[in-house]
Design a protein around this motif. Structure first.
Motif, mmCIF file in Angstrom:
data_model
loop_
_atom_site.group_PDB
_atom_site.id
_atom_site.type_symbol
_atom_site.label_atom_id
_atom_site.label_comp_id
_atom_site.label_asym_id
_atom_site.label_seq_id
_atom_site.Cartn_x
_atom_site.Cartn_y
_atom_site.Cartn_z
ATOM 1 N N PRO A 65 2.977 71.178 16.961
ATOM 2 C CA PRO A 65 2.340 70.181 17.719
ATOM 3 C C PRO A 65 1.026 69.962 17.695
ATOM 4 O O PRO A 65 0.624 69.123 18.054
ATOM 5 N N ASN A 66 0.335 70.971 16.996
ATOM 6 C CA ASN A 66 -1.229 70.921 17.058
ATOM 7 C C ASN A 66 -1.635 69.626 16.033
ATOM 8 O O ASN A 66 -0.779 69.276 15.311
ATOM 9 N N ASN A 67 -2.985 69.228 16.423
ATOM 10 C CA ASN A 67 -3.436 68.167 15.589
ATOM 11 C C ASN A 67 -4.143 68.590 14.465
ATOM 12 O O ASN A 67 -4.414 69.785 14.525
ATOM 13 N N ARG A 87 -13.465 67.393 13.407
ATOM 14 C CA ARG A 87 -12.478 67.022 14.501
ATOM 15 C C ARG A 87 -11.845 68.316 14.636
ATOM 16 O O ARG A 87 -11.110 69.205 13.847
ATOM 17 N N ASN A 93 -11.340 61.402 21.224
ATOM 18 C CA ASN A 93 -11.065 60.330 20.371
ATOM 19 C C ASN A 93 -12.170 59.237 20.774
ATOM 20 O O ASN A 93 -12.164 58.884 22.072
ATOM 21 N N GLU A 101 -7.742 56.098 15.583
ATOM 22 C CA GLU A 101 -8.350 57.293 16.176
ATOM 23 C C GLU A 101 -9.827 57.547 15.546
ATOM 24 O O GLU A 101 -9.672 57.722 14.253
ATOM 25 N N TRP A 103 -13.302 60.012 15.315
ATOM 26 C CA TRP A 103 -14.101 61.368 15.565
ATOM 27 C C TRP A 103 -15.595 61.160 15.151
ATOM 28 O O TRP A 103 -16.104 60.781 14.396
#
Ligand SMILES: *[C@@H]1O[C@H](CO)[C@@H](O)[C@H](O)[C@H]1NC(C)=O
Ligand SMILES: *[C@@H]1O[C@H](CO)[C@@H](O)[C@H](O)[C@H]1NC(C)=O
Ligand SMILES: *[C@@H]1O[C@H](CO)[C@@H](O)[C@H](O)[C@H]1NC(C)=O
Ligand SMILES: *[C@@H]1O[C@H](CO)[C@@H](O)[C@H](O)[C@H]1NC(C)=O
Ligand SMILES: *[C@@H]1O[C@H](CO)[C@@H](O)[C@H](O)[C@H]1NC(C)=O
Ligand SMILES: *[C@@H]1O[C@H](CO)[C@@H](O)[C@H](O)[C@H]1NC(C)=O
Ligand SMILES: *[C@@H]1O[C@H](CO)[C@@H](O)[C@H](O)[C@H]1NC(C)=O
Length: 191
Positions: A65-67, A87, A93, A101, A103
């Protein structure tokens, strides 16, 4: 130390406010009708091209689930901007509602988008003129990466791939100049 560097980088960028016109014929974009004529008569240097150094990105595996995270050093030798861009897990964001999105870089005139294999750089045009200019130039590069698999506990954010751009320096042209979407650069922290 990083924070001090950021402040210095921002000051250096502001101190180099002595500008010079970019030859319009070199630009890879047309100026929009709405671009303030007063800026063209000023010493405003229009963003022409840029370089990205040391680009590295981490992409989570599908079950993670991490970005994505990433960093690079950005240089525009025309406007004399050099800044770190990243990022990480806590980056806000800065793209605004309904937009891709984005950064922020340490020098707040520069932002980036990572989407589908493409790194898009956005640089505010004529940031040193002291006018309420809200135009931004953008240009994209499609880096080629060398990737290795990651896993916890060695890699705290877990399964994924850590990718380094094969080219240490990636050059790009700005290919568009557009009015910035509203409130794009206002709520950024100059860290
Ligand atoms: C950038 O720096 C160089 C060398 O210091 C200088 O000649 C040039 O005028 C500067 N350009 C801008 C847009 O400030
Ligand atoms: C930017 O354009 C100038 C003028 O054409 C050129 O000399 C320079 O090498 C270019 N830089 C990059 C990073 O593409
Ligand atoms: C991923 O990023 C989004 C938006 O930037 C954020 O809302 C979300 O909390 C992040 N997820 C994780 C696991 O950090
Ligand atoms: C995360 O990135 C932001 C910029 O998006 C930066 O200000 C912050 O210092 C970074 N945090 C860490 C722990 O590196
Ligand atoms: C991502 O890029 C690939 C290859 O360039 C393209 O086929 C695909 O349609 C793109 N997907 C999106 C969501 O833009
Ligand atoms: C890719 O990375 C590996 C491990 O760091 C290295 O041995 C290899 O030379 C790299 N390949 C390229 C094409 O950069
Ligand atoms: C940038 O534009 C110039 C002139 O239009 C072109 O010669 C050069 O190849 C372009 N550079 C890149 C990295 O696309």
């Amino acid at each position: 130390m990083l924070r001090l560097y950021s402040i210095l980088a921002a000051l250096v960028a502001i101190a180099s406010a002595v500008t010079a016109m970019t030859a319009a014929s070199e630009l890879n974009y047309a100026l929009p009708e709405s671009f303030p004529k007063v800026l063209l008569q000023s010493d405003c240097y229009m963003p022409l091209n840029f370089s990205v150094f040391g680009l590295e990105l981490w992409f989570p595996a599908p079950n993670n689930p991490n970005n994505f995270t990433g960093s690079f050093v950005y240089m525009d030798m025309g406007t004399n901007i050099t800044t770190n861009c990243q990022r990480n897990a806590t980056s806000p964001n800065v793209g605004g509602e309904g937009h891709a999105e984005r950064w922020g870089c340490d020098v707040p005139f520069v932002q980036f988008i990572w989407q589908n294999g493409t790194l898009t750089i956005i640089e505010k045009a004529c940031p040193f003129t002291g006018t309420a200019s809200t135009f931004e130039a953008s240009g994209s590069v499609e880096p080629v990466f060398n990737c290795t698999a990651t896993a916890a506990p060695q890699w705290p954010s877990g399964d994924g791939s850590y990718c380094q751009a094969i080219d240490g320096q990636i050059n790009g042209n700005f290919t568009s100049l557009q009015p910035a979407p509203p409130a794009k650069f206002v709520d950024m922290e100059v860290s």
